[in-house]
Design an enzyme around this catalytic site. Sequence first.
Site, PDB file in Angstrom:
ATOM      1  N   SER A  72     -63.859  -1.854 -50.717  1.00 28.17           N
ATOM      2  CA  SER A  72     -64.270  -0.445 -50.659  1.00 28.17           C
ATOM      3  C   SER A  72     -65.076  -0.090 -51.902  1.00 28.17           C
ATOM      4  O   SER A  72     -66.145  -0.641 -52.119  1.00 28.17           O
ATOM      5  CB  SER A  72     -63.041   0.452 -50.475  1.00 28.17           C
ATOM      6  OG  SER A  72     -63.420   1.770 -50.152  1.00 28.17           O
ATOM      7  N   HIS A 122     -62.643   5.359 -44.321  1.00 21.59           N
ATOM      8  CA  HIS A 122     -63.227   4.337 -43.449  1.00 21.59           C
ATOM      9  C   HIS A 122     -63.054   4.664 -41.967  1.00 21.59           C
ATOM     10  O   HIS A 122     -62.830   3.782 -41.135  1.00 21.59           O
ATOM     11  CB  HIS A 122     -62.675   2.953 -43.801  1.00 21.59           C
ATOM     12  CG  HIS A 122     -62.961   2.562 -45.219  1.00 21.59           C
ATOM     13  ND1 HIS A 122     -64.232   2.280 -45.665  1.00 21.59           N
ATOM     14  CD2 HIS A 122     -62.144   2.469 -46.311  1.00 21.59           C
ATOM     15  CE1 HIS A 122     -64.180   2.000 -46.960  1.00 21.59           C
ATOM     16  NE2 HIS A 122     -62.940   2.116 -47.374  1.00 21.59           N
TER      17      HIS A 122
END
Length: 381
Positions: A151, A268
């Site tokens: 990430s 996400h």
Amino acid sequence: MSVRVARAAWARGWGASYPRGASSFRVPPPGPESVTELLRDAAVEDEAGVATARRSPGQCSVLLFPGQGSQVVGMGRGLLRYPRVRELYAAAQRVLGYDLLELSLHGPQEALDRTVHCQPAVFVASLAAVEKLNHLQPEVIENCVAAAGFSVGEFAALVFAGAMEFSEGLYAVKIRAEAMQEASEAVPSGMLSVLGKPQSKFNMACLEAREHCKALGIENPVCEVANYLFPDCRVISGHHEALRFLQENSSRYHFRRTKRLPVSGGFHTRLMEPAVGRLTEVLQTLTWKEPLVPVHCNVHGGKYTHSKHIPKLLVKQLVSPVKWEQTMHAIYERKKGTEFPRTFEVGPGKQLGAVLKSCNLQAWKSYSHVEVLEACEAQDL
């Protein structure tokens, strides 16, 4: 890729260019014996076609950069004695407008856990950990053959690889964190780590959780896999009520263990769509270069093949699942009997090491963690 070029990537990531819309600053130039000076000469030699000795796979290295959730009060304390680390934190204070080092060292944890703070904190601590690694084992940087970040860690991996400069990367992370924090506050949501079994049906569980939310009157509920960690382990993002439903009905779906993550929203997934515009805008202002060390992308697990793809995929990453398990397979795939590279997790926590152990036990046997706290343990640097 030449190992000399790989090492040169680390130097190139510390440029002085700064994105439009922010106050200008320059990271103070290092001393003549720093990695920057050494690598500049190495890069020139490589461009001239000077041959370099081939390394066996066991001599090569992979760097993994952690993401949000790895933050802990005290991170950075074990790094301050190494060259340029304090310069990084001083530069970060100028970019962010607050004392990131003070927050990282002393907290409070509640403030550090906020998305707007922890993403820059993990980003800077990870790159400071690279400084420590370079000081103690420069051959690891020389022989790096791949990098990946989870990430927000992908931004740190790209800076390390020379695809963008430190100042630009930190500014982009700042905007990303602010936008994600705002998106999180708009909808009560979160993330749930789920350890399942071979018979676990994650997609069916998410579907039934969404149906449960609809029955409660929640419009367009979100509940879907957001992170692929290792076989039978996923992180699910979505509305709080959906995650609560999964925890209460975990036995129905053959979940062995569930745990809420210390994050502020359903990352996400499409819940982050409000953050897309701001991140897109800032990434368009940056100067992108070809990564000198292969960097693997969260969206598909493969390597970036061209610098023009980087900003597009970093934006897509916001609303797409992190395919970390697929990334691990791509990095460590090799013929039977071939040695695995040494792996170094650079940043707070050892979560990526634990995931690697579950994905590939043999690769994990060559894993080390670059400690960012004061204490040092076995297999830590």
